[in-house]
Design a protein around this motif. Structure first.
Motif, PDB file in Angstrom:
ATOM      1  N   GLY A 221       0.824  -1.205   0.000  1.00 48.26           N
ATOM      2  CA  GLY A 221       0.000   0.000   0.000  1.00 48.26           C
ATOM      3  C   GLY A 221       0.847   1.239   0.000  1.00 48.26           C
ATOM      4  N   LEU A 222       0.186   2.370   0.153  1.00 44.38           N
ATOM      5  CA  LEU A 222       0.901   3.640   0.155  1.00 44.38           C
ATOM      6  C   LEU A 222       1.749   3.791   1.396  1.00 44.38           C
ATOM      7  CD1 LEU A 222      -1.939   6.026  -1.037  1.00 44.38           C
ATOM      8  CD2 LEU A 222      -0.081   5.122  -2.409  1.00 44.38           C
ATOM      9  N   THR A 223       2.920   4.418   1.241  1.00 45.43           N
ATOM     10  CA  THR A 223       3.703   4.802   2.412  1.00 45.43           C
ATOM     11  C   THR A 223       2.967   5.940   3.101  1.00 45.43           C
ATOM     12  OG1 THR A 223       4.986   6.409   1.176  1.00 45.43           O
ATOM     13  CG2 THR A 223       5.838   4.166   1.257  1.00 45.43           C
ATOM     14  N   PRO A 224       3.258   6.211   4.378  1.00 43.25           N
ATOM     15  CA  PRO A 224       2.527   7.270   5.083  1.00 43.25           C
ATOM     16  C   PRO A 224       2.558   8.614   4.381  1.00 43.25           C
ATOM     17  CG  PRO A 224       3.742   5.949   6.643  1.00 43.25           C
ATOM     18  CD  PRO A 224       4.157   5.476   5.278  1.00 43.25           C
ATOM     19  N   SER A 225       3.742   9.064   3.962  1.00 40.85           N
ATOM     20  CA  SER A 225       3.793  10.364   3.305  1.00 40.85           C
ATOM     21  C   SER A 225       3.274  10.282   1.876  1.00 40.85           C
ATOM     22  CB  SER A 225       5.228  10.909   3.320  1.00 40.85           C
ATOM     23  OG  SER A 225       6.107  10.001   2.727  1.00 40.85           O
ATOM     24  N   GLY A 226       3.289   9.079   1.291  1.00 41.69           N
ATOM     25  CA  GLY A 226       2.712   8.910  -0.039  1.00 41.69           C
ATOM     26  C   GLY A 226       1.218   9.158  -0.033  1.00 41.69           C
ATOM     27  N   LYS A 227       0.548   8.686   1.020  1.00 40.24           N
ATOM     28  CA  LYS A 227      -0.878   8.926   1.159  1.00 40.24           C
ATOM     29  C   LYS A 227      -1.170  10.413   1.231  1.00 40.24           C
ATOM     30  CE  LYS A 227      -1.704   4.621   3.688  1.00 40.24           C
ATOM     31  NZ  LYS A 227      -2.131   4.032   4.985  1.00 40.24           N
ATOM     32  N   LEU A 228      -0.369  11.103   2.020  1.00 40.31           N
ATOM     33  CA  LEU A 228      -0.568  12.535   2.178  1.00 40.31           C
ATOM     34  C   LEU A 228      -0.284  13.276   0.877  1.00 40.31           C
ATOM     35  CD1 LEU A 228      -1.185  14.941   3.965  1.00 40.31           C
ATOM     36  CD2 LEU A 228       1.199  14.937   4.702  1.00 40.31           C
ATOM     37  N   ALA A 229       0.786  12.866   0.182  1.00 35.65           N
ATOM     38  CA  ALA A 229       1.158  13.542  -1.062  1.00 35.65           C
ATOM     39  C   ALA A 229       0.082  13.366  -2.124  1.00 35.65           C
ATOM     40  CB  ALA A 229       2.495  13.002  -1.559  1.00 35.65           C
ATOM     41  N   SER A 230      -0.464  12.147  -2.209  1.00 34.70           N
ATOM     42  CA  SER A 230      -1.433  11.871  -3.257  1.00 34.70           C
ATOM     43  C   SER A 230      -2.769  12.546  -2.996  1.00 34.70           C
ATOM     44  CB  SER A 230      -1.645  10.365  -3.383  1.00 34.70           C
ATOM     45  OG  SER A 230      -2.156   9.841  -2.167  1.00 34.70           O
ATOM     46  N   SER A 231      -3.109  12.757  -1.718  1.00 36.31           N
ATOM     47  CA  SER A 231      -4.418  13.320  -1.398  1.00 36.31           C
ATOM     48  C   SER A 231      -4.422  14.831  -1.222  1.00 36.31           C
ATOM     49  CB  SER A 231      -4.971  12.666  -0.133  1.00 36.31           C
ATOM     50  OG  SER A 231      -4.113  12.940   0.962  1.00 36.31           O
ATOM     51  N   LEU A 232      -3.276  15.370  -0.793  1.00 28.82           N
ATOM     52  CA  LEU A 232      -3.241  16.782  -0.440  1.00 28.82           C
ATOM     53  C   LEU A 232      -2.296  17.618  -1.281  1.00 28.82           C
ATOM     54  CD1 LEU A 232      -3.248  16.337   3.428  1.00 28.82           C
ATOM     55  CD2 LEU A 232      -5.171  17.026   2.017  1.00 28.82           C
ATOM     56  N   GLY A 233      -1.286  16.998  -1.856  1.00 28.96           N
ATOM     57  CA  GLY A 233      -0.333  17.752  -2.641  1.00 28.96           C
ATOM     58  C   GLY A 233       0.468  18.740  -1.831  1.00 28.96           C
ATOM     59  N   CYS A 308      -2.054  21.618   5.875  1.00 31.66           N
ATOM     60  CA  CYS A 308      -1.824  20.186   6.043  1.00 31.66           C
ATOM     61  C   CYS A 308      -1.165  19.853   7.375  1.00 31.66           C
ATOM     62  CB  CYS A 308      -0.938  19.665   4.908  1.00 31.66           C
ATOM     63  SG  CYS A 308      -1.598  19.948   3.266  1.00 31.66           S
ATOM     64  N   ARG A 309      -1.210  20.759   8.324  1.00 29.58           N
ATOM     65  CA  ARG A 309      -0.487  20.554   9.578  1.00 29.58           C
ATOM     66  C   ARG A 309      -0.857  19.231  10.258  1.00 29.58           C
ATOM     67  NH1 ARG A 309       2.347  23.515  13.327  1.00 29.58           N
ATOM     68  NH2 ARG A 309       2.222  22.698  15.460  1.00 29.58           N
ATOM     69  N   LYS A 310      -2.163  18.949  10.364  1.00 25.86           N
ATOM     70  CA  LYS A 310      -2.604  17.731  11.037  1.00 25.86           C
ATOM     71  C   LYS A 310      -2.079  16.498  10.315  1.00 25.86           C
ATOM     72  CE  LYS A 310      -4.975  15.175  13.924  1.00 25.86           C
ATOM     73  NZ  LYS A 310      -4.672  13.853  13.336  1.00 25.86           N
ATOM     74  N   GLU A 311      -2.096  16.505   8.989  1.00 28.61           N
ATOM     75  CA  GLU A 311      -1.634  15.355   8.224  1.00 28.61           C
ATOM     76  C   GLU A 311      -0.129  15.149   8.378  1.00 28.61           C
ATOM     77  OE1 GLU A 311      -3.693  17.601   7.169  1.00 28.61           O
ATOM     78  OE2 GLU A 311      -5.540  16.471   6.800  1.00 28.61           O
ATOM     79  N   VAL A 312       0.626  16.277   8.442  1.00 27.25           N
ATOM     80  CA  VAL A 312       2.069  16.167   8.648  1.00 27.25           C
ATOM     81  C   VAL A 312       2.360  15.625  10.043  1.00 27.25           C
ATOM     82  CG1 VAL A 312       4.238  17.445   8.783  1.00 27.25           C
ATOM     83  CG2 VAL A 312       2.585  17.988   6.988  1.00 27.25           C
ATOM     84  N   GLU A 313       1.587  16.071  11.033  1.00 26.66           N
ATOM     85  CA  GLU A 313       1.772  15.569  12.391  1.00 26.66           C
ATOM     86  C   GLU A 313       1.542  14.059  12.458  1.00 26.66           C
ATOM     87  OE1 GLU A 313      -0.937  17.856  14.715  1.00 26.66           O
ATOM     88  OE2 GLU A 313       0.495  19.498  15.047  1.00 26.66           O
ATOM     89  N   ASP A 314       0.649  13.557  11.630  1.00 30.07           N
ATOM     90  CA  ASP A 314       0.374  12.119  11.618  1.00 30.07           C
ATOM     91  C   ASP A 314       1.579  11.306  11.148  1.00 30.07           C
ATOM     92  OD1 ASP A 314      -2.159  12.532  12.563  1.00 30.07           O
ATOM     93  OD2 ASP A 314      -3.125  12.456  10.590  1.00 30.07           O
ATOM     94  N   LEU A 315       2.528  11.976  10.494  1.00 28.11           N
ATOM     95  CA  LEU A 315       3.729  11.291  10.019  1.00 28.11           C
ATOM     96  C   LEU A 315       4.821  11.242  11.082  1.00 28.11           C
ATOM     97  CD1 LEU A 315       4.039  12.831   6.441  1.00 28.11           C
ATOM     98  CD2 LEU A 315       2.923  10.702   7.114  1.00 28.11           C
ATOM     99  N   ASP A 316       4.570  11.888  12.231  1.00 28.96           N
ATOM    100  CA  ASP A 316       5.584  11.902  13.283  1.00 28.96           C
ATOM    101  C   ASP A 316       5.889  10.514  13.811  1.00 28.96           C
ATOM    102  OD1 ASP A 316       5.750  14.594  13.088  1.00 28.96           O
ATOM    103  OD2 ASP A 316       4.783  15.070  14.992  1.00 28.96           O
ATOM    104  N   GLN A 317       4.950   9.615  13.684  1.00 28.29           N
ATOM    105  CA  GLN A 317       5.110   8.276  14.236  1.00 28.29           C
ATOM    106  C   GLN A 317       4.500   7.266  13.273  1.00 28.29           C
ATOM    107  OE1 GLN A 317       3.123   7.788  17.973  1.00 28.29           O
ATOM    108  NE2 GLN A 317       3.598   5.613  18.157  1.00 28.29           N
TER     109      GLN A 317
END
Length: 370
Positions: A221-233, A308-317
């Motif tokens: 599946g998508l990597t964590p930041s890949g999900k964010l990149a594909s959905s939010l740019g 995208c602050r919340k989505e970036v924070e989700d990548l912290d862990q």
């Protein structure tokens, strides 16, 4: 006992150097701290020595060949013809001994030489003693050694397989494979007050055909930041179509995908075994100690205010699964990788690349049993 004799033919006993011994050497040079409580240190020293002497008596009684080495003097030459390593001390001694078992072919048994007794719990107000080792990696203690050591010598006990962290550092003219980490890695600026700057991404095999660049190395599946990149740019997290870098580790080419620039206090990476140690104290999630996954946690991530602050924070862990490779490009002038604590470290510099995954040979470690 079995008529066929001990299951193990030759043991290496790794013995902790106690704080009493270390400070006694400093005292001779006039460098020992003034506030030391010598009676307490001496008491712990005698408890440790009694445990060591008791262990050697058990080995002699069972006709087991062995050799002894101080933890600080342990070297690979001591491993010749050894089929079981015994670490006597606490968790730190077990971790230090494990660093020499690169291939995972020699099992490791930890003995907590100075555990908290039931009597201690009754006498003291506190149920724990932060000055003693927790003994989380020790399957045997000085209190039950007479019963359990013979069991191990004749093929008993509970031998478990523990995943370890593989870490490779690539500098301008060299590539260094660090010793496998049983508990965790801390990657940070040498100064705790300084910012740790790095670019975090995932490595993907270059020859993976038409697979999506936003998918992980295992195709799960998508990597964590890949999900964010594909959905939010998000401009901080660029898919391969916008950003892609070819790098090599061990001569093998990889594409660095889904990169995220990080300003923080560094990063923790732990195994399932280490998830209950520093990772837990830092706010990490519990893991099964037998898990083959790794867990990463960015410390004090400095994130600019954006949509995208919340989505970036989700990548912290997050978790690093089998066949996934985490990649860091160090962007601070200096950095340091601490391996299973503060005793073993590796320095990194601006531009160094770091590969992290779970492909290190697992460790055969005795776990607690009834």
């Amino acid at each position: 006992m079995s008529a066929s004799g001990p299951f193990f033919r030759r043991l290496l006993v790794v013995i902790k150097q106690t704080a009493y011994e270390e400070y006694s050497q400093l005292k001779l040079r006039g460098q020992a701290p003034k506030a030391l409580r010598w009676k307490r240190l001496e008491s712990r020293y005698h408890s440790h020595k009694e445990c060591v002497e008791g262990l050697l008596s058990i080995l002699k009684a069972n006709n087991v060949a062995y050799s002894c080495v101080n933890r600080v003097e342990l070297d690979r030459q001591h491993l010749a013809d050894v089929d079981l390593m015994v670490a006597v001390g606490g968790d730190g001694t077990v971790l230090s001994a494990a660093h020499f078992l690169d291939h995972g072919t020699i099992p490791l048994l930890g003995i907590n030489s100075d555990p908290i007794s039931e009597e201690d719990k009754l006498v003291k107000k506190k149920k724990g003693d932060e000055r003693r080792s927790h003994g989380a990696l020790c399957s045997v203690t000085a209190l039950d050694m007479k019963e359990k050591i013979p069991q191990v010598l004749f093929g008993g006990g509970k031998l478990s397989t523990r995943s370890r962290i593989q870490c490779v550092v690539k500098s301008t003219f060299s590539e260094t494979r660090l010793v496998p980490a049983l508990n965790d890695l801390l990657i940070a600026n040498p100064s705790p007050a300084a910012v740790s700057r790095f670019r975090m991404g995932w490595l993907k095999d270059v020859d993976m055909g038409t697979r999506s660049p936003l998918r992980d190395g295992g195709g799960s599946g998508l990597t964590p930041s890949g999900k964010l990149a594909s959905s939010l740019g998000d401009p901080q997290i660029l898919p391969r179509s916008q950003y892609g870098t070819i790098t090599r580790f061990g001569g093998k080419p990889y594409d660095v995908i889904d990169s995220l620039n990080v300003w923080s206090s560094g990063m923790w990476v732990s195994t399932g075994t280490g998830a209950s140690a520093a990772m837990a104290a830092a706010g990490g999630s519990p893991m099964d100690e037998r898990s083959s996954d790794l867990q990463y946690l960015i410390r004090e991530h400095m994130i600019e205010n954006n949509t995208c602050r919340k989505e970036v924070e989700d990548l912290d862990q997050g978790l690093l699964h089998k066949n996934q490779h985490l990649h860091l490009r160090w962007n601070s002038q200096k950095g340091r990788i601490f391996i299973d604590g503060s005793h073993l470290m590796h320095n990194v510099e601006l531009g160094d690349e770091i590969l992290i995954d779970s492909e290190a040979p697992p460790l055969a470690l005795y776990s607690r049993w009834d």
